[in-house]
Write a protein that holds these residues in place. Structure first.
Motif, PDB file in Angstrom:
ATOM      1  N   LEU A   1      11.808  -2.449 -13.200  1.00  0.00           N
ATOM      2  CA  LEU A   1      12.717  -1.310 -13.033  1.00  0.00           C
ATOM      3  C   LEU A   1      11.995  -0.127 -12.398  1.00  0.00           C
ATOM      4  CD1 LEU A   1      15.407   0.173 -13.475  1.00  0.00           C
ATOM      5  CD2 LEU A   1      14.581   0.757 -15.769  1.00  0.00           C
ATOM      6  N   MET A   2      10.806   0.206 -12.907  1.00  0.00           N
ATOM      7  CA  MET A   2      10.046   1.326 -12.347  1.00  0.00           C
ATOM      8  C   MET A   2       9.647   1.055 -10.892  1.00  0.00           C
ATOM      9  SD  MET A   2      10.122   3.707 -14.507  1.00  0.00           S
ATOM     10  CE  MET A   2       9.019   4.826 -13.689  1.00  0.00           C
ATOM     11  N   GLY A   3       9.302  -0.190 -10.602  1.00  0.00           N
ATOM     12  CA  GLY A   3       8.976  -0.558  -9.228  1.00  0.00           C
ATOM     13  C   GLY A   3      10.154  -0.353  -8.299  1.00  0.00           C
ATOM     14  N   ARG A   4      11.330  -0.757  -8.748  1.00  0.00           N
ATOM     15  CA  ARG A   4      12.535  -0.580  -7.924  1.00  0.00           C
ATOM     16  C   ARG A   4      12.876   0.900  -7.752  1.00  0.00           C
ATOM     17  NH1 ARG A   4      15.167  -5.969 -10.102  1.00  0.00           N
ATOM     18  NH2 ARG A   4      14.654  -7.254  -8.273  1.00  0.00           N
ATOM     19  N   LEU A   5      12.709   1.690  -8.804  1.00  0.00           N
ATOM     20  CA  LEU A   5      12.944   3.137  -8.684  1.00  0.00           C
ATOM     21  C   LEU A   5      11.934   3.767  -7.716  1.00  0.00           C
ATOM     22  CD1 LEU A   5      13.737   4.032 -12.390  1.00  0.00           C
ATOM     23  CD2 LEU A   5      15.324   4.077 -10.450  1.00  0.00           C
ATOM     24  N   PHE A   6      10.675   3.340  -7.796  1.00  0.00           N
ATOM     25  CA  PHE A   6       9.647   3.816  -6.872  1.00  0.00           C
ATOM     26  C   PHE A   6      10.015   3.427  -5.442  1.00  0.00           C
ATOM     27  CE2 PHE A   6       5.370   2.953  -4.882  1.00  0.00           C
ATOM     28  CZ  PHE A   6       5.042   4.290  -4.674  1.00  0.00           C
ATOM     29  N   GLY A   7      10.500   2.192  -5.268  1.00  0.00           N
ATOM     30  CA  GLY A   7      10.924   1.742  -3.952  1.00  0.00           C
ATOM     31  C   GLY A   7      12.066   2.578  -3.409  1.00  0.00           C
TER      32      GLY A   7
ATOM     33  N   ALA B   1       6.299   4.093   4.388  1.00  0.00           N
ATOM     34  CA  ALA B   1       7.167   4.318   3.228  1.00  0.00           C
ATOM     35  C   ALA B   1       8.338   3.339   3.214  1.00  0.00           C
ATOM     36  CB  ALA B   1       7.672   5.757   3.224  1.00  0.00           C
ATOM     37  N   LEU B   2       8.957   3.123   4.367  1.00  0.00           N
ATOM     38  CA  LEU B   2      10.114   2.223   4.421  1.00  0.00           C
ATOM     39  C   LEU B   2       9.737   0.781   4.105  1.00  0.00           C
ATOM     40  CD1 LEU B   2      11.929   3.727   7.535  1.00  0.00           C
ATOM     41  CD2 LEU B   2      12.722   3.809   5.150  1.00  0.00           C
ATOM     42  N   VAL B   3       8.639   0.308   4.666  1.00  0.00           N
ATOM     43  CA  VAL B   3       8.218  -1.077   4.409  1.00  0.00           C
ATOM     44  C   VAL B   3       7.872  -1.269   2.937  1.00  0.00           C
ATOM     45  CG1 VAL B   3       6.392  -2.763   4.872  1.00  0.00           C
ATOM     46  CG2 VAL B   3       7.487  -1.562   6.771  1.00  0.00           C
ATOM     47  N   HIS B   4       7.090  -0.342   2.381  1.00  0.00           N
ATOM     48  CA  HIS B   4       6.746  -0.457   0.964  1.00  0.00           C
ATOM     49  C   HIS B   4       7.980  -0.273   0.083  1.00  0.00           C
ATOM     50  CE1 HIS B   4       2.609  -0.097   2.389  1.00  0.00           C
ATOM     51  NE2 HIS B   4       2.301  -0.721   1.264  1.00  0.00           N
ATOM     52  N   GLY B   5       8.868   0.628   0.470  1.00  0.00           N
ATOM     53  CA  GLY B   5      10.089   0.851  -0.298  1.00  0.00           C
ATOM     54  C   GLY B   5      10.949  -0.395  -0.379  1.00  0.00           C
TER      55      GLY B   5
ATOM     56  N   THR C   1      -6.555  -0.891 -13.613  1.00  0.00           N
ATOM     57  CA  THR C   1      -5.126  -1.165 -13.685  1.00  0.00           C
ATOM     58  C   THR C   1      -4.656  -1.839 -12.396  1.00  0.00           C
ATOM     59  OG1 THR C   1      -4.864   0.798 -15.065  1.00  0.00           O
ATOM     60  CG2 THR C   1      -2.863  -0.119 -14.101  1.00  0.00           C
ATOM     61  N   LEU C   2      -5.240  -1.441 -11.285  1.00  0.00           N
ATOM     62  CA  LEU C   2      -4.967  -2.049  -9.977  1.00  0.00           C
ATOM     63  C   LEU C   2      -6.193  -2.828  -9.542  1.00  0.00           C
ATOM     64  CD1 LEU C   2      -3.397   1.045  -8.143  1.00  0.00           C
ATOM     65  CD2 LEU C   2      -2.181  -0.824  -9.262  1.00  0.00           C
ATOM     66  N   ASN C   3      -5.966  -3.906  -8.800  1.00  0.00           N
ATOM     67  CA  ASN C   3      -7.095  -4.657  -8.262  1.00  0.00           C
ATOM     68  C   ASN C   3      -7.597  -3.978  -6.978  1.00  0.00           C
ATOM     69  OD1 ASN C   3      -5.300  -5.428  -6.220  1.00  0.00           O
ATOM     70  ND2 ASN C   3      -4.929  -7.452  -7.085  1.00  0.00           N
ATOM     71  N   SER C   4      -8.331  -4.683  -6.163  1.00  0.00           N
ATOM     72  CA  SER C   4      -8.902  -4.082  -4.955  1.00  0.00           C
ATOM     73  C   SER C   4      -7.837  -3.600  -3.969  1.00  0.00           C
ATOM     74  CB  SER C   4      -9.848  -5.067  -4.267  1.00  0.00           C
ATOM     75  OG  SER C   4      -9.166  -6.253  -3.923  1.00  0.00           O
ATOM     76  N   MET C   5      -6.595  -4.065  -4.105  1.00  0.00           N
ATOM     77  CA  MET C   5      -5.507  -3.547  -3.262  1.00  0.00           C
ATOM     78  C   MET C   5      -5.259  -2.070  -3.543  1.00  0.00           C
ATOM     79  SD  MET C   5      -4.084  -5.463  -0.975  1.00  0.00           S
ATOM     80  CE  MET C   5      -2.434  -4.804  -0.786  1.00  0.00           C
ATOM     81  N   GLY C   6      -5.713  -1.598  -4.685  1.00  0.00           N
ATOM     82  CA  GLY C   6      -5.603  -0.166  -4.988  1.00  0.00           C
ATOM     83  C   GLY C   6      -6.337   0.678  -3.962  1.00  0.00           C
ATOM     84  N   TRP C   7      -7.409   0.124  -3.390  1.00  0.00           N
ATOM     85  CA  TRP C   7      -8.153   0.877  -2.371  1.00  0.00           C
ATOM     86  C   TRP C   7      -7.365   0.948  -1.063  1.00  0.00           C
ATOM     87  CZ3 TRP C   7     -11.052   3.920  -4.705  1.00  0.00           C
ATOM     88  CH2 TRP C   7     -11.787   3.532  -5.823  1.00  0.00           C
ATOM     89  N   VAL C   8      -6.533  -0.048  -0.798  1.00  0.00           N
ATOM     90  CA  VAL C   8      -5.648   0.013   0.367  1.00  0.00           C
ATOM     91  C   VAL C   8      -4.633   1.135   0.165  1.00  0.00           C
ATOM     92  CG1 VAL C   8      -3.906  -1.234   1.713  1.00  0.00           C
ATOM     93  CG2 VAL C   8      -5.967  -2.425   0.928  1.00  0.00           C
ATOM     94  N   ALA C   9      -4.056   1.189  -1.031  1.00  0.00           N
ATOM     95  CA  ALA C   9      -3.124   2.270  -1.352  1.00  0.00           C
ATOM     96  C   ALA C   9      -3.823   3.620  -1.270  1.00  0.00           C
ATOM     97  CB  ALA C   9      -2.522   2.056  -2.735  1.00  0.00           C
ATOM     98  N   THR C  10      -5.088   3.670  -1.692  1.00  0.00           N
ATOM     99  CA  THR C  10      -5.870   4.903  -1.596  1.00  0.00           C
ATOM    100  C   THR C  10      -5.966   5.360  -0.148  1.00  0.00           C
ATOM    101  OG1 THR C  10      -7.169   4.357  -3.562  1.00  0.00           O
ATOM    102  CG2 THR C  10      -8.154   5.910  -2.012  1.00  0.00           C
ATOM    103  N   LEU C  11      -6.229   4.437   0.751  1.00  0.00           N
ATOM    104  CA  LEU C  11      -6.328   4.795   2.174  1.00  0.00           C
ATOM    105  C   LEU C  11      -4.996   5.295   2.722  1.00  0.00           C
ATOM    106  CD1 LEU C  11      -8.610   1.926   3.530  1.00  0.00           C
ATOM    107  CD2 LEU C  11      -9.224   4.325   3.113  1.00  0.00           C
TER     108      LEU C  11
END
Length: 128
Positions: A42-48, A14-18, A95-105
């Motif tokens: 803006l949404m990305g920064r709020l998510f972070g 969470a911290l690294v992605h944030g 909407t997401l490329n194959s990196m979406g599967w990394v996020a899924t994991l």
């Protein structure tokens, strides 16, 4: 794996992605194949910012009582389950490329791991 180790891993993820989403939202979004605009930045920064908060809460809960840890585990389980559904839908929709599967994991690890520890700790909590 111990609950403390699990909390440490979830916290660091969470911290690294944030930090990434707060400081470099355009680059992080691009790595997931997302187009950027002022509103997505803006949404990305709020998510972070939310990820930073979550990471810190989990980090400080690592050595807490069983009751407080259980509350954190339940929150992680619910939020990661919702995130899992959303990221799978986004990846399948393109909407997401194959990196979406990394996020899924990552979301799957959080949801399954916290669910495991909630179930493992339930008898101790019910006996109080």
């Amino acid at each position: 794996m111990t609950m403390k180790t699990f909390f440490s891993i979830i916290s660091l993820l969470a911290l690294v992605h944030g930090v990434g989403f707060v400081l470099l939202p355009e680059q992080v979004a691009a790595s997931y194949g997302m187009a950027t605009s002022a509103s997505t930045v803006l949404m990305g920064r709020l998510f972070g910012a939310a990820l930073l908060g979550l990471g810190l809460i989990v980090w400080f809960a690592r050595g807490g009582s069983t009751e407080s840890a259980c509350g954190v585990l339940i929150a992680i389980m619910i939020s990661n389950t919702v995130g899992l559904v959303v990221v799978v839908m986004g990846t399948i929709a393109g909407t997401l490329n194959s990196m979406g599967w990394v996020a899924t994991l990552i979301y799957l690890f959080g949801a399954a791991g916290s669910g495991y520890f909630v179930m493992a700790r339930s008898p101790q909590l019910l006996s109080r």
